[in-house]
Write an enzyme that holds these catalytic residues in place. Sequence first.
Site, PDB file in Angstrom:
ATOM      1  CG  MET A  51     -10.708  -7.416  -4.264  1.00 46.07           C
ATOM      2  SD  MET A  51      -9.809  -7.034  -2.769  1.00 46.07           S
ATOM      3  CE  MET A  51      -9.924  -8.546  -1.846  1.00 46.07           C
TER       4      MET A  51
ATOM      5  N   GLY B 205      -9.668  -1.140  -7.109  1.00 45.89           N
ATOM      6  CA  GLY B 205      -9.109  -2.227  -6.305  1.00 45.89           C
ATOM      7  C   GLY B 205      -8.538  -3.289  -7.229  1.00 45.89           C
TER       8      GLY B 205
ATOM      9  CE1 TYR C 134      -4.323   1.046   0.078  1.00 49.39           C
ATOM     10  CE2 TYR C 134      -3.629   2.529   1.815  1.00 49.39           C
ATOM     11  CZ  TYR C 134      -4.570   2.132   0.889  1.00 49.39           C
ATOM     12  OH  TYR C 134      -5.749   2.816   0.769  1.00 49.39           O
TER      13      TYR C 134
ATOM     14  CG  ASN D  23     -15.531  -0.279   2.431  1.00 51.33           C
ATOM     15  OD1 ASN D  23     -14.581   0.028   1.730  1.00 51.33           O
ATOM     16  ND2 ASN D  23     -15.531  -1.376   3.173  1.00 51.33           N
TER      17      ASN D  23
HETATM   18  N1  LIG Z   1      -9.521   2.932  -3.944  1.00 53.29           N
HETATM   19  C1  LIG Z   1     -10.109   3.220  -2.790  1.00 53.29           C
HETATM   20  O1  LIG Z   1     -10.092   4.356  -2.312  1.00 53.29           O
HETATM   21  C2  LIG Z   1     -10.837   2.121  -2.069  1.00 53.29           C
HETATM   22  C3  LIG Z   1     -11.565   2.395  -0.897  1.00 53.29           C
HETATM   23  C4  LIG Z   1     -12.260   1.332  -0.296  1.00 53.29           C
HETATM   24  C5  LIG Z   1     -12.176   0.044  -0.819  1.00 53.29           C
HETATM   25  N2  LIG Z   1     -11.422  -0.161  -1.932  1.00 53.29           N
HETATM   26  C6  LIG Z   1     -11.325  -1.492  -2.557  1.00 53.29           C
HETATM   27  O2  LIG Z   1     -12.643  -1.959  -2.740  1.00 53.29           O
HETATM   28  C7  LIG Z   1     -12.618  -3.368  -2.779  1.00 53.29           C
HETATM   29  C8  LIG Z   1     -13.688  -3.893  -1.842  1.00 53.29           C
HETATM   30  O3  LIG Z   1     -13.353  -3.527  -0.496  1.00 53.29           O
HETATM   31  P1  LIG Z   1     -14.307  -4.042   0.694  1.00 53.29           P
HETATM   32  O4  LIG Z   1     -13.748  -3.598   1.989  1.00 53.29           O
HETATM   33  O5  LIG Z   1     -15.700  -3.681   0.335  1.00 53.29           O
HETATM   34  O6  LIG Z   1     -14.076  -5.611   0.515  1.00 53.29           O
HETATM   35  P2  LIG Z   1     -14.693  -6.845   1.324  1.00 53.29           P
HETATM   36  O7  LIG Z   1     -16.022  -6.506   1.892  1.00 53.29           O
HETATM   37  O8  LIG Z   1     -13.609  -7.355   2.224  1.00 53.29           O
HETATM   38  O9  LIG Z   1     -14.942  -7.909   0.148  1.00 53.29           O
HETATM   39  C9  LIG Z   1     -13.878  -8.404  -0.612  1.00 53.29           C
HETATM   40  C10 LIG Z   1     -14.416  -8.665  -2.008  1.00 53.29           C
HETATM   41  O10 LIG Z   1     -13.371  -9.077  -2.867  1.00 53.29           O
HETATM   42  C11 LIG Z   1     -13.813 -10.222  -3.586  1.00 53.29           C
HETATM   43  N3  LIG Z   1     -12.638 -11.005  -3.972  1.00 53.29           N
HETATM   44  C12 LIG Z   1     -11.651 -11.420  -3.181  1.00 53.29           C
HETATM   45  N4  LIG Z   1     -10.715 -12.082  -3.911  1.00 53.29           N
HETATM   46  C13 LIG Z   1     -11.156 -12.078  -5.184  1.00 53.29           C
HETATM   47  C14 LIG Z   1     -10.655 -12.611  -6.403  1.00 53.29           C
HETATM   48  N5  LIG Z   1      -9.488 -13.274  -6.462  1.00 53.29           N
HETATM   49  N6  LIG Z   1     -11.379 -12.423  -7.528  1.00 53.29           N
HETATM   50  C15 LIG Z   1     -12.551 -11.760  -7.478  1.00 53.29           C
HETATM   51  N7  LIG Z   1     -13.085 -11.221  -6.348  1.00 53.29           N
HETATM   52  C16 LIG Z   1     -12.388 -11.388  -5.217  1.00 53.29           C
HETATM   53  C17 LIG Z   1     -14.726 -10.941  -2.632  1.00 53.29           C
HETATM   54  O11 LIG Z   1     -15.548 -11.809  -3.362  1.00 53.29           O
HETATM   55  P3  LIG Z   1     -16.184 -13.146  -2.710  1.00 53.29           P
HETATM   56  O12 LIG Z   1     -17.454 -12.705  -2.024  1.00 53.29           O
HETATM   57  O13 LIG Z   1     -16.431 -13.990  -3.893  1.00 53.29           O
HETATM   58  O14 LIG Z   1     -15.163 -13.700  -1.757  1.00 53.29           O
HETATM   59  C18 LIG Z   1     -15.491  -9.749  -2.055  1.00 53.29           C
HETATM   60  O15 LIG Z   1     -16.484  -9.307  -2.943  1.00 53.29           O
HETATM   61  C19 LIG Z   1     -11.196  -3.792  -2.398  1.00 53.29           C
HETATM   62  O16 LIG Z   1     -10.460  -4.049  -3.575  1.00 53.29           O
HETATM   63  C20 LIG Z   1     -10.649  -2.559  -1.716  1.00 53.29           C
HETATM   64  O17 LIG Z   1      -9.246  -2.482  -1.790  1.00 53.29           O
HETATM   65  C21 LIG Z   1     -10.763   0.847  -2.562  1.00 53.29           C
END
Ligand SMILES: NC(=O)c1ccc[n+]([C@@H]2O[C@H](COP(=O)([O-])OP(=O)(O)OC[C@H]3O[C@@H](n4cnc5c(N)ncnc54)[C@H](OP(=O)(O)O)[C@@H]3O)[C@@H](O)[C@H]2O)c1
Length: 235
Positions: free
Chosen positions: A212, A210, A18, A91
């Site tokens: 993932m 993101g 990060y 989020n």
């Molecule tokens: N850029 C920014 O400012 C920002 C801010 C907030 C969050 N984010 C990003 O937003 C995303 C979601 O965050 P969150 O906290 O809401 O996550 P979360 O609730 O922890 O959920 C994780 C998600 O990732 C999916 N996932 C995990 N591994 C995967 C893979 N190999 N292929 C496809 N899907 C996969 C999971 O799917 P399953 O249900 O199938 O396991 C689930 O939908 C993350 O990438 C995070 O880094 C970015």
Amino acid sequence: MLAAAVNPSDINTIEGKYPLAPATPAVAGFEGVGVVEAVGAGVSRQRVGDHVVPIEHGQGTWCTLGRFQERSWYRVPADLPTAAAGALVINPPTALRLLEEFVPLRPGDSIALTGASSAVGRYLLQLARWRGVNAVAVVRARRDAAADAALAAELKALGAAVVSREGALREALAEAGLPPPVLGLDCVAGEAGGELARALAPGGTLVVYGGMAQASLKLPPSLLIFKNLTVRGFW
Ligand SMILES: NC(=O)c1ccc[n+]([C@@H]2O[C@H](COP(=O)([O-])OP(=O)(O)OC[C@H]3O[C@@H](n4cnc5c(N)ncnc54)[C@H](OP(=O)(O)O)[C@@H]3O)[C@@H](O)[C@H]2O)c1
């Protein structure tokens, strides 16, 4: 601390992937909710007993007790459920900004999102419904068809117009008869991000926020040349 969220960005920080790297030794945790146990001289906005959430990165919320600056925390109502307060500052605003800041959306437009089962995805689905926008939710396949159906029902109840498995988006869109999405919101990258980009309307915008799948975004050049897609990032 009463509760602290575990976000992908916390894990990425611990992995050293990060952009924000605290000086070590450090306590991890960007998000959470705490109750003020004591205040120092000169603290004017917070009182003992207040419930507070961090509004500055890198506070280190994965702890029981900590010493923090008043300016880095914000008071929230004490009757806000702990789980909601502890996951309030990352989020929900991310979802709102993704929906508001890239493409002016009109009721009846379509958007599509990968990782729709995530917390951000679930907020996006609710906000899209509130805006009258058709949200196409892309998720990974579950262990069997019953689990796929249960997740689809859950996401439709939140606001998804269509729920598609990764790899089946084109068929799901054709079956639903929706206009092609003008905005794609991708938190997976790899194959899923490429599939999302291919489903967008000509001139559409893909926002990557993101990764993932931990794989490079697979984007054929033809999408940029012939479909004139715009690819943006968000952080
Ligand atoms: N850029 C920014 O400012 C920002 C801010 C907030 C969050 N984010 C990003 O937003 C995303 C979601 O965050 P969150 O906290 O809401 O996550 P979360 O609730 O922890 O959920 C994780 C998600 O990732 C999916 N996932 C995990 N591994 C995967 C893979 N190999 N292929 C496809 N899907 C996969 C999971 O799917 P399953 O249900 O199938 O396991 C689930 O939908 C993350 O990438 C995070 O880094 C970015």
